[in-house]
Structures are given as structure tokens and as C-alpha cells.
Design a protein around this motif. Structure first.
Motif, PDB file in Angstrom:
ATOM      1  N   HIS A   2       0.830  -1.211   0.000  1.00 17.79           N
ATOM      2  CA  HIS A   2       0.000   0.000   0.000  1.00 17.79           C
ATOM      3  C   HIS A   2       0.861   1.257   0.000  1.00 17.79           C
ATOM      4  N   MET A   3       1.912   1.291   0.820  1.00 19.99           N
ATOM      5  CA  MET A   3       2.752   2.484   0.908  1.00 19.99           C
ATOM      6  C   MET A   3       3.554   2.712  -0.379  1.00 19.99           C
ATOM      7  N   VAL A   4       4.016   1.625  -1.024  1.00 20.22           N
ATOM      8  CA  VAL A   4       4.710   1.750  -2.299  1.00 20.22           C
ATOM      9  C   VAL A   4       3.791   2.401  -3.329  1.00 20.22           C
ATOM     10  N   LYS A   5       2.549   1.919  -3.410  1.00 16.14           N
ATOM     11  CA  LYS A   5       1.591   2.479  -4.365  1.00 16.14           C
ATOM     12  C   LYS A   5       1.237   3.921  -4.005  1.00 16.14           C
ATOM     13  N   LEU A   6       1.132   4.211  -2.729  1.00 14.25           N
ATOM     14  CA  LEU A   6       0.752   5.548  -2.283  1.00 14.25           C
ATOM     15  C   LEU A   6       1.831   6.569  -2.625  1.00 14.25           C
TER      16      LEU A   6
END
Length: 301
Positions: A174-178
Motif C-alpha cells: 500500500h505504501m509503495v503504491k501511495l
């Protein structure tokens, strides 16, 4: 220049992880290693795009003239603060050693760059340093030592919202995509791309950085003759402008002159799946207008 950025690779990755505003002025010169330290080149685009471990996207703005370097750096500072991200100003030796008449702007005429520090935590709640602005996805920013807003930052992956260290696989994904989405949202506020010449035609010259003068001069020489020739010069390379794909689709051929072996060419082909062609001269010298004219005449017959 490139070797200096290489030495700061780990620090840039840390800036991406902790999401802090940093402006990196990268003046490209001939490489690799010591290379041609007093000569110009555009061969560090891939370094700026991908030269960090992990998924670590950084916005890139490229000035096109010596005077434009000021406004590109100013824009980079504004974006860095608004989106809480490091930003590259990707210049080169030709611009750095060049000069042009330039009117010093009045400070009051420059667009405001607001700096929004968080000063108070919500009533009854802990401070969440990775709570985000819903539009920009920028995280909250508190000055270290602000009472009630104490928090940890560092290179380990963050839990969404709280900023606590997290090894949870779904959170990491999720953080990579965010972080990637935050950079892409910069494109929402970019102005419409200027097309010099017909809006559609036989060939589009697509340039970036210090090739501006050669590209524009070549377009001017060939416009009004046998073929419809236009010129687009990219200011933002990461993210690309939202209207770029539509513009590219309106031309039969696309020529990308660069002082490298085809780095923007690779990015354009990968993103838009078009058969763009490159004019790639890596001689430590600027590309000349006649080089661009000759390449166009060869392409169009």
C-alpha cells in the motif's frame, strides 16, 4: 552532477521514505566516472528516475534555458513543500555555463510558496505523522520538538497513518503504491502542454532540457515547407503532463533529440507505446539545429 548524486543515493532514498521536501539541483556533465567534467551531457535522466534502491519515485523538472533555471528551481521548491517529496531540478553543463538577458523578478510577483506546519494535535488523539492531505497525499509535517507532536521518522517502512515501523506485507504494498500515486498527482496541476506549430502533422520534435534552442530553431526552419512540423519541449519529465499522450498520437512521427543514448526515448516508448525515433549525439557538445534538421529530412525523405 552525476557522481555527487551517486554519493547521495542512500540519502535520497531516505528522503522518499520519510517524505520530506528536498530540492536536488543536478547539473549533468559527461560521464561515467570523472568522464568529461567540463562538458555537457543529458545522460543522467535514468539516474534521476531510477537511481535508488526499491520503489523510490522522485519528481523531475528540467529547465530549458539559463533564465528558466530560476523558475524551474522555484517550481521545484513549491512542489516539494506542497507534496512533501524530494524533487530533482535536472539541468546540464550547457545551461549552467550559459547566459542570457534575464529580468530579475520582483518578489511580490512570484507565486506564493506556503509552508504548512502542523502545530496542534487533534483533541484526544495521538499525532499521526503519516495522515495525509486527501488531494495531494502529502503527509503532515511537524517541527521536531513541538509539544505533543513527538514522533519517529527513519528509513524503515512506515505504517500508514501512524508512521510506526511496519513489516506487514500488505501495508508495504500500500505504501509503495501511495508514494508513487503522490508523485503522479503533480500532473493534475501542470498547465496544458504548448505545441509550437500545427496541433497535428507529419512530425513532432519532442525535446527536454538544453536542446530547446536547437529543437525550436529546427522547427522554425522547416515549418511552412513540404511537411507539417511541430515542437513540444517537456518541462516535467516525471510525471509526464496528462495531455502528452494525446498530443503524441496526433503526429505520424516523433523525433526525440537528446545528448545521451536515448533515455527519454525509452521512457516515451514504454509509457505511450509509440515508435518514436531518437537523435542521440553524445559528444560533450550541445546538439545543433542543423543536426535536428538533417535528422528530420532523413526521417521524412
Amino acid at each position: 552532477s552525476g557522481p555527487g548524486v551517486a554519493l547521495k543515493t542512500e540519502a535520497l532514498g531516505l528522503a522518499v521514505m520519510v517524505e520530506l521536501p528536498v530540492v536536488v539541483v543536478h547539473v549533468q556533465r559527461g560521464g561515467p566516472a570523472t568522464g568529461l567534467p567540463t562538458k555537457t551531457e543529458q545522460a543522467d535522466l535514468f539516474q534521476a528516475m531510477f537511481g535508488r534502491n526499491g520503489e523510490a519515485p522522485i519528481p523531475i523538472v528540467a529547465p530549458s534555458t539559463p533564465g528558466d533555471c530560476f523558475y524551474a528551481a522555484y517550481e521545484a521548491a513549491r512542489v516539494a513543500l506542497k507534496y512533501m517529496t524530494p524533487v530533482f531540478v535536472l539541468s546540464d553543463g550547457y545551461l549552467a555555463n550559459g547566459s542570457e538577458p534575464w529580468a530579475i523578478p520582483h518578489v511580490e510577483d512570484l507565486p506564493e510558496i506556503p509552508v504548512n506546519f502542523t502545530t496542534e494535535k487533534p483533541d484526544g488523539e495521538h499525532f499521526h505523522p503519516y495522515a495525509r492531505d486527501p488531494e495531494t497525499l502529502a503527509r503532515l509535517w511537524a517541527i521536531p520538538g513541538t509539544p505533543g507532536l513527538e514522533h519517529r521518522i527513519g528509513g524503515l517502512e512506515k505504517e500508514d497513518i501512524t508512521g510506526n515501523v511496519s513489516y506487514d506485507p500488505d501495508n508495504h504494498h500500500h505504501m509503495v503504491k501511495l508514494r508513487a500515486e503522490k508523485v503522479q498527482r503533480i500532473a493534475r496541476e501542470l498547465p496544458p502542454t504548448e505545441v509550437f506549430g500545427p496541433e497535428a502533422g507529419d512530425l513532432l520534435i519532442l525535446g527536454w532540457g538544453s536542446t530547446f534552442g536547437a529543437c525550436r530553431a529546427a522547427a522554425e526552419r522547416l515549418q511552412g515547407k513540404d511537411f507539417a512540423i511541430s515542437h513540444v519541449h517537456l518541462r516535467w519529465i516525471h510525471p509526464f503532463p496528462q495531455d502528452l499522450g494525446d498530443i503524441l498520437s496526433r503526429f505520424k512521427k516523433v523525433l526525440i533529440p537528446e545528448i545521451n543514448s536515448g533515455q527519454l526515448l525509452h521512457l516515451i516508448r514504454a509509457e505511450y507505446l509509440i515508435d518514436a525515433r531518437g537523435l542521440n549525439l553524445v559528444r560533450g557538445r550541445p546538439i545543433r539545429a542543423r543536426d535536428v534538421v538533417n535528422a528530420i529530412q532523413e526521417l521524412l525523405g
